[in-house]
Write an enzyme that holds these catalytic residues in place. Sequence first.
Site, PDB file in Angstrom:
ATOM      1  N   GLY A  31      -5.002  79.611  32.165  1.00 32.52           N
ATOM      2  CA  GLY A  31      -4.822  79.314  30.746  1.00 32.52           C
ATOM      3  C   GLY A  31      -6.059  79.559  29.911  1.00 32.52           C
ATOM      4  N   HIS A  34      -7.087  84.829  26.802  1.00 31.13           N
ATOM      5  CA  HIS A  34      -7.812  85.757  25.934  1.00 31.13           C
ATOM      6  C   HIS A  34      -7.330  87.174  26.241  1.00 31.13           C
ATOM      7  CE1 HIS A  34     -10.041  86.512  29.575  1.00 31.13           C
ATOM      8  NE2 HIS A  34     -10.433  85.253  29.637  1.00 31.13           N
ATOM      9  N   GLY A  36      -8.438  89.448  28.095  1.00 27.12           N
ATOM     10  CA  GLY A  36      -8.423  89.802  29.523  1.00 27.12           C
ATOM     11  C   GLY A  36      -7.069  89.452  30.126  1.00 27.12           C
ATOM     12  N   HIS A  37      -6.601  88.234  29.839  1.00 25.57           N
ATOM     13  CA  HIS A  37      -5.296  87.811  30.355  1.00 25.57           C
ATOM     14  C   HIS A  37      -4.163  88.637  29.738  1.00 25.57           C
ATOM     15  CE1 HIS A  37      -7.694  83.899  30.579  1.00 25.57           C
ATOM     16  NE2 HIS A  37      -7.317  84.060  31.834  1.00 25.57           N
ATOM     17  N   LYS A 149     -12.039  91.674  36.936  1.00 24.22           N
ATOM     18  CA  LYS A 149     -13.125  90.750  36.583  1.00 24.22           C
ATOM     19  C   LYS A 149     -13.458  89.861  37.783  1.00 24.22           C
ATOM     20  CE  LYS A 149     -15.468  87.576  34.126  1.00 24.22           C
ATOM     21  NZ  LYS A 149     -14.901  86.292  34.384  1.00 24.22           N
ATOM     22  N   ASP A 150     -12.394  89.389  38.472  1.00 26.92           N
ATOM     23  CA  ASP A 150     -12.565  88.579  39.678  1.00 26.92           C
ATOM     24  C   ASP A 150     -12.297  89.492  40.879  1.00 26.92           C
ATOM     25  OD1 ASP A 150     -12.647  85.563  38.570  1.00 26.92           O
ATOM     26  OD2 ASP A 150     -11.278  86.756  37.372  1.00 26.92           O
ATOM     27  N   GLN A 153     -11.627  88.006  44.310  1.00 25.28           N
ATOM     28  CA  GLN A 153     -10.294  87.379  44.331  1.00 25.28           C
ATOM     29  C   GLN A 153      -9.204  88.442  44.500  1.00 25.28           C
ATOM     30  OE1 GLN A 153      -8.854  84.067  41.635  1.00 25.28           O
ATOM     31  NE2 GLN A 153      -8.107  85.815  40.491  1.00 25.28           N
ATOM     32  N   SER A 186     -12.677  82.588  29.971  1.00 30.43           N
ATOM     33  CA  SER A 186     -12.409  81.287  29.342  1.00 30.43           C
ATOM     34  C   SER A 186     -13.680  80.453  29.323  1.00 30.43           C
ATOM     35  CB  SER A 186     -11.320  80.544  30.111  1.00 30.43           C
ATOM     36  OG  SER A 186     -10.201  81.377  30.286  1.00 30.43           O
ATOM     37  N   ARG A 187     -14.569  80.672  30.295  1.00 23.96           N
ATOM     38  CA  ARG A 187     -15.802  79.876  30.385  1.00 23.96           C
ATOM     39  C   ARG A 187     -16.846  80.304  29.338  1.00 23.96           C
ATOM     40  NH1 ARG A 187     -14.515  79.706  36.259  1.00 23.96           N
ATOM     41  NH2 ARG A 187     -14.272  77.503  36.776  1.00 23.96           N
TER      42      ARG A 187
HETATM   43  P1  AMP Z   1      -8.312  82.892  35.088  1.00 21.92           P
HETATM   44  O1  AMP Z   1      -7.443  82.259  34.050  1.00 21.92           O
HETATM   45  O2  AMP Z   1      -9.752  82.963  34.717  1.00 21.92           O
HETATM   46  O3  AMP Z   1      -8.067  82.323  36.463  1.00 21.92           O
HETATM   47  O4  AMP Z   1      -7.864  84.410  35.174  1.00 21.92           O
HETATM   48  C1  AMP Z   1      -6.518  84.761  35.388  1.00 21.92           C
HETATM   49  C2  AMP Z   1      -6.435  86.236  35.645  1.00 21.92           C
HETATM   50  O5  AMP Z   1      -6.954  86.954  34.522  1.00 21.92           O
HETATM   51  C3  AMP Z   1      -7.283  86.676  36.867  1.00 21.92           C
HETATM   52  O6  AMP Z   1      -6.558  87.657  37.590  1.00 21.92           O
HETATM   53  C4  AMP Z   1      -8.515  87.246  36.227  1.00 21.92           C
HETATM   54  O7  AMP Z   1      -9.157  88.216  37.019  1.00 21.92           O
HETATM   55  C5  AMP Z   1      -7.938  87.865  34.957  1.00 21.92           C
HETATM   56  N1  AMP Z   1      -9.004  87.999  33.959  1.00 21.92           N
HETATM   57  C6  AMP Z   1      -9.811  87.042  33.462  1.00 21.92           C
HETATM   58  N2  AMP Z   1     -10.718  87.555  32.612  1.00 21.92           N
HETATM   59  C7  AMP Z   1     -10.492  88.903  32.583  1.00 21.92           C
HETATM   60  C8  AMP Z   1     -11.103  89.994  31.910  1.00 21.92           C
HETATM   61  N3  AMP Z   1     -12.144  89.829  31.095  1.00 21.92           N
HETATM   62  N4  AMP Z   1     -10.604  91.236  32.124  1.00 21.92           N
HETATM   63  C9  AMP Z   1      -9.552  91.427  32.967  1.00 21.92           C
HETATM   64  N5  AMP Z   1      -8.930  90.429  33.628  1.00 21.92           N
HETATM   65  C10 AMP Z   1      -9.393  89.187  33.444  1.00 21.92           C
END
Ligand code: AMP
Length: 282
Positions: A31, A34, A36-37, A149-150, A153, A186-187
């Site tokens: 959640g 942004h 990226g999501h 990005k991860d 993971q 998000s951080r």
């Molecule tokens: P998170 O909510 O941070 O756990 O991220 C959820 C998904 O969004 C994960 O697969 C992340 O790798 C992806 N994600 C987060 N930030 C970015 C970004 N800047 N660019 C691409 N994917 C992202």
Amino acid sequence: MKLVKTIKEVRDIIKQWKADGQTIGLVPTMGYLHEGHTSLIDESVKNNNKTVVSVFVNPIQFAPTEDLESYPRDIDHDSALCRDHGADLIFNPDPSEMYKDGFSTYVDMSVLTEELCGLSRPIHFRGVCTVVTKLFNIVTPDNAYFGEKDAQQLAVIKHMVRDLNMDIKVVGCPIVRETDGLAKSSRNTYLSSEERQAALILSKTLKLGKELISNGERNTGAIINAMTTNIETEPLAKIDYVKIVDSETMQPVNKIDRPVLCAMAVYIGKTRLIDNFSFKEA
Ligand code: AMP
């Protein structure tokens, strides 16, 4: 678009979609969405009849010293973004829906999880593999979307799907950045304006690493040294790791003679940020 909080509601909807022959894409997130999501949501919407976005801050992937409590949450903002990007369903369970009393089954992986973020976050990937397996079992998607990005993971999830014969295609999507280069996260909301500026050291240092490689450097020690020295010029930065690893196994390599991931985790003040690039010989 519907927002549901129970596993039963998700299953009822998915059953109907499957009966109608619809393909399903899943975008797992924590959640506070942004761009990226939303790039993952866009990719899913483009390639599937239905897109499910899970919004769940997964408690079992946080160590007691980490930011589970303070992790930013805003489900109204997330719902609006999901709707705007054409998602069909948001699954936003409470922790008690995902982890009933007596929960005691985990998905654990060796090797790939023992490097990079796994070193400083020893229980993290067990939590990630477990929650992603549960989400896969609940949503039963055809395709699942994860960000580069991860990168560790993404490699871990691809490996898990292979090891456990999950019939799901894992799709990696490129890193989305702010215009000045900072990877969206998000951080990033934790950063003060001074720290926000200092955080540019991550993307600038990755650029330096890339330049060294494109100028022909293949000795990973030399590249890592140059990158480390560069990060140390920023007083607010404290290195967790800077490493170059085999893209599939996540094991460190001395020489770039195969596809590699160059990844870093750096504290800017109290905020731990990660970033990376991949390289393979043309
Ligand atoms: P998170 O909510 O941070 O756990 O991220 C959820 C998904 O969004 C994960 O697969 C992340 O790798 C992806 N994600 C987060 N930030 C970015 C970004 N800047 N660019 C691409 N994917 C992202």
